[in-house]
Write a protein that holds these residues in place. Structure first.
Motif, mmCIF file in Angstrom:
data_model
loop_
_atom_site.group_PDB
_atom_site.id
_atom_site.type_symbol
_atom_site.label_atom_id
_atom_site.label_comp_id
_atom_site.label_asym_id
_atom_site.label_seq_id
_atom_site.Cartn_x
_atom_site.Cartn_y
_atom_site.Cartn_z
ATOM 1 N N ALA A 39 -10.630 7.809 6.878
ATOM 2 C CA ALA A 39 -9.623 6.321 6.449
ATOM 3 C C ALA A 39 -8.927 5.382 8.166
ATOM 4 O O ALA A 39 -9.146 4.192 7.884
ATOM 5 C CB ALA A 39 -8.199 7.362 6.402
ATOM 6 N N VAL A 40 -8.900 6.181 9.331
ATOM 7 C CA VAL A 40 -8.527 5.943 10.427
ATOM 8 C C VAL A 40 -9.743 4.420 10.980
ATOM 9 O O VAL A 40 -9.297 3.588 11.295
ATOM 10 C CB VAL A 40 -7.888 6.613 11.284
ATOM 11 N N ILE A 41 -10.615 4.753 10.618
ATOM 12 C CA ILE A 41 -12.090 3.852 11.464
ATOM 13 C C ILE A 41 -12.038 3.290 10.037
ATOM 14 O O ILE A 41 -12.272 1.944 10.692
ATOM 15 C CB ILE A 41 -13.145 5.239 10.420
ATOM 16 N N PHE A 42 -11.346 3.379 8.797
ATOM 17 C CA PHE A 42 -12.134 2.441 8.100
ATOM 18 C C PHE A 42 -10.614 0.882 8.373
ATOM 19 O O PHE A 42 -10.779 0.410 8.601
ATOM 20 C CB PHE A 42 -11.647 2.283 6.575
ATOM 21 N N ILE A 43 -9.497 1.351 8.781
ATOM 22 C CA ILE A 43 -8.427 0.472 9.957
ATOM 23 C C ILE A 43 -8.525 -0.423 10.546
ATOM 24 O O ILE A 43 -9.179 -1.391 11.227
ATOM 25 C CB ILE A 43 -7.267 1.373 9.942
ATOM 26 N N ILE A 52 -6.988 2.480 2.562
ATOM 27 C CA ILE A 52 -5.283 2.644 1.658
ATOM 28 C C ILE A 52 -6.114 3.247 0.691
ATOM 29 O O ILE A 52 -5.859 4.623 -0.011
ATOM 30 C CB ILE A 52 -5.301 1.172 0.730
ATOM 31 N N VAL A 53 -7.667 3.393 -0.610
ATOM 32 C CA VAL A 53 -8.107 4.203 -1.281
ATOM 33 C C VAL A 53 -8.095 6.023 -0.003
ATOM 34 O O VAL A 53 -8.422 7.100 -0.870
ATOM 35 C CB VAL A 53 -9.400 3.660 -1.909
ATOM 36 N N GLN A 54 -9.152 5.323 0.566
ATOM 37 C CA GLN A 54 -9.017 6.793 0.873
ATOM 38 C C GLN A 54 -7.902 8.127 1.699
ATOM 39 O O GLN A 54 -8.041 8.983 1.274
ATOM 40 C CB GLN A 54 -9.736 6.516 2.289
ATOM 41 N N ILE A 55 -6.967 6.866 2.093
ATOM 42 C CA ILE A 55 -6.067 7.697 2.924
ATOM 43 C C ILE A 55 -5.443 8.897 0.759
ATOM 44 O O ILE A 55 -4.851 9.837 1.379
ATOM 45 C CB ILE A 55 -4.775 7.581 3.215
ATOM 46 N N VAL A 56 -5.146 8.197 -0.171
ATOM 47 C CA VAL A 56 -4.837 8.338 -0.983
ATOM 48 C C VAL A 56 -5.473 9.342 -1.892
ATOM 49 O O VAL A 56 -4.744 10.451 -2.288
ATOM 50 C CB VAL A 56 -3.818 7.712 -1.909
ATOM 51 N N VAL A 57 -6.405 8.740 -1.827
ATOM 52 C CA VAL A 57 -7.441 10.069 -2.488
ATOM 53 C C VAL A 57 -7.445 11.534 -1.937
ATOM 54 O O VAL A 57 -7.895 12.871 -1.966
ATOM 55 C CB VAL A 57 -8.796 9.870 -2.841
ATOM 56 N N GLU A 58 -7.589 11.399 0.053
ATOM 57 C CA GLU A 58 -8.288 12.375 0.365
ATOM 58 C C GLU A 58 -6.387 13.186 -0.113
ATOM 59 O O GLU A 58 -6.807 14.449 0.066
ATOM 60 C CB GLU A 58 -7.810 11.855 0.964
ATOM 61 N N GLY B 38 -2.182 -5.676 -6.782
ATOM 62 C CA GLY B 38 -3.748 -5.703 -6.007
ATOM 63 C C GLY B 38 -4.457 -7.219 -6.028
ATOM 64 O O GLY B 38 -4.936 -6.456 -4.735
ATOM 65 N N HIS B 39 -4.113 -8.326 -6.504
ATOM 66 C CA HIS B 39 -4.564 -9.602 -6.757
ATOM 67 C C HIS B 39 -4.624 -10.117 -5.341
ATOM 68 O O HIS B 39 -4.911 -11.694 -5.008
ATOM 69 C CB HIS B 39 -4.891 -10.073 -7.569
ATOM 70 N N LEU B 40 -3.419 -9.929 -4.475
ATOM 71 C CA LEU B 40 -2.868 -10.616 -3.483
ATOM 72 C C LEU B 40 -2.883 -9.337 -1.943
ATOM 73 O O LEU B 40 -2.634 -10.566 -1.012
ATOM 74 C CB LEU B 40 -0.890 -10.472 -3.696
ATOM 75 N N THR B 41 -2.387 -8.598 -2.379
ATOM 76 C CA THR B 41 -2.551 -7.378 -1.477
ATOM 77 C C THR B 41 -3.650 -6.208 -1.236
ATOM 78 O O THR B 41 -4.220 -6.182 -2.239
ATOM 79 C CB THR B 41 -1.307 -7.179 -0.385
ATOM 80 N N PRO B 42 -4.001 -6.001 0.040
ATOM 81 C CA PRO B 42 -4.864 -4.775 -0.346
ATOM 82 C C PRO B 42 -4.422 -3.906 -1.316
ATOM 83 O O PRO B 42 -3.848 -3.644 -0.794
ATOM 84 C CB PRO B 42 -4.800 -4.345 0.860
ATOM 85 N N GLY B 43 -5.110 -3.250 -1.528
ATOM 86 C CA GLY B 43 -4.528 -1.637 -2.538
ATOM 87 C C GLY B 43 -5.371 -2.357 -3.734
ATOM 88 O O GLY B 43 -6.179 -3.246 -3.854
ATOM 89 N N GLY B 44 -4.671 -2.101 -5.534
ATOM 90 C CA GLY B 44 -4.853 -2.391 -6.285
ATOM 91 C C GLY B 44 -4.615 -1.208 -7.392
ATOM 92 O O GLY B 44 -4.081 -0.217 -7.114
ATOM 93 N N GLY B 48 -3.023 2.427 -6.853
ATOM 94 C CA GLY B 48 -2.159 2.339 -7.302
ATOM 95 C C GLY B 48 -2.142 3.954 -8.173
ATOM 96 O O GLY B 48 -0.739 4.195 -7.981
ATOM 97 N N GLY B 49 -3.068 3.999 -8.959
ATOM 98 C CA GLY B 49 -3.140 5.475 -9.944
ATOM 99 C C GLY B 49 -2.914 6.622 -9.439
ATOM 100 O O GLY B 49 -2.743 7.219 -9.885
ATOM 101 N N VAL B 50 -3.690 6.241 -8.405
ATOM 102 C CA VAL B 50 -3.604 7.491 -7.801
ATOM 103 C C VAL B 50 -2.020 8.045 -7.033
ATOM 104 O O VAL B 50 -2.086 9.270 -7.322
ATOM 105 C CB VAL B 50 -4.745 7.748 -6.417
#
Lengths: 184, 153
Positions: A39-43, A52-58, B38-44, B48-50
């Motif tokens: 996640a830090v590498i992606f940042i 964001i996805v990596q950190i929450v899924v992890e 999600g359509h404006l800033t990173p994430g989505g 968000g579901g997680v």
């Protein structure tokens, strides 16, 4: 650039710890460290959506592993088995696979663009026309929900199948017939 | 514990439960913030579901479960997962209503780019995916790690 190498070394070290340690809970935490480093590498390479996805899924993965481990056993019973005659064939097969894989990998790696200078033929088109064609300020959202919406539908089906699969495998008994309930 | 008159404590300690009360609501809201923007800033929808699933997991871990509560969690997570998937497909059908292909983005001229109401059906699809991912991950968690009654029947 030096930060990337530090994080990569940390990832490798945590991965080795995860597969060598006997306590499964410690292994799960070590795997969490691997994910956190990713996640830090992606940042650092300016990919906030992926970070964001990596950190929450992890985080959720570590919670899942911890919950399962606490209900079963801490002990990894596969660690420490001596190398025996029955392992010769699997080891030979793995050796052949490793040699072939290393050969193909060395060929493929030479074709990759230089790190930090990716080919941008498709991505350039998305970036140029994304806002005008989709109205989404976040180009990543435009790609996954407009340009590649069918792909996202496939991913939704994959997740649904994963849920059904987990529930089916973990359930100990099938549903009882009504007749059995009435007899009970 | 018998005879002491104290009700049996379920879940974790009072410290964990107090912090869970404080954090779970904010975690839930933050998850929905990420979905809706999600359509404006990173994430989505997925990220968000997680987070939304994480808020429910936090509550179920901190406070434990009794049989009927666990059954409700299981039932509602299954229902919302199916609803989320059907919502996504329904949003795809909007393309047909507008005379273009399935899952095509429509009405993206509505609103102004960079405002919350923009990007056509993209934010709606984000909401559907958020519901689906949140409910799905919570269902997986119930099956794997937290079930005391439903999966043991």
């Amino acid at each position: 650039m030096i930060e990337l190498y530090v994080l990569l070394v940390a990832m490798l070290a945590a991965a080795v710890v995860a597969i060598q340690v006997r306590d499964l809970l410690a292994a799960a935490v070590a795997m969490g460290l691997v994910g956190f480093s990713v996640a830090v590498i992606f940042i650092l390479v300016q990919a906030p959506d992926l970070a964001i996805v990596q950190i929450v899924v992890e985080i959720l993965s570590v919670v899942f592993f911890a919950a399962v481990i606490l209900r079963t056993t801490h002990e990894d019973t596969t660690v420490g088995k001596a190398f025996g005659a029955d392992m010769i064939v699997p080891a030979a097969i793995f050796g052949v696979f490793a040699v072939v894989f290393a050969g193909l990998l060395s060929v493929v790696l030479r074709e990759l663009p230089v790190f930090g200078s990716p080919l941008m033929s498709v991505a350039s088109a998305y970036i140029d026309a994304g806002l005008k064609q989709t109205g989404a300020a976040n180009v990543v959202a435009a790609i996954i929900l407009d340009y590649r919406a069918y792909d996202t539908l496939g991913e939704a089906v994959v997740l649904f199948t994963a849920v059904v699969g987990v529930l089916t495998v973990v359930r100990r008994f099938g549903r009882r017939d009504h007749t059995e309930d009435e007899v009970d | 514990m018998a005879g002491t008159g104290q009700p049996e404590r379920r879940g974790m300690s009072a410290i964990v439960q107090t912090i869970a009360r404080l954090v779970s609501g904010m975690l839930f809201l933050y998850g929905w913030y990420i979905v809706l923007h999600g359509h404006l800033t990173p994430g989505g929808g997925f990220a968000g579901g997680v987070l939304v699933a994480g808020s429910f997991i936090l509550v179920s871990l901190a406070f434990g479960s009794v049989e009927n509560v666990e059954q409700h969690r299981y039932t509602f997570s299954s229902i919302f997962e199916s609803v989320g998937g059907l919502m996504f497909i329904s949003i795809g059908l909007a393309g047909y209503l507008a005379g273009v292909s399935f899952l095509n983005n429509v009405w993206f001229w509505v609103g102004r780019p960079l405002s919350l109401v923009s990007a056509g059906t993209i934010p709606l699809a984000n909401i559907a995916i958020g519901i689906k991912v949140g409910a799905g991950l919570f269902a997986i968690f119930l099956a794997l790690g937290a079930s005391r009654f439903v999966m043991e029947e």
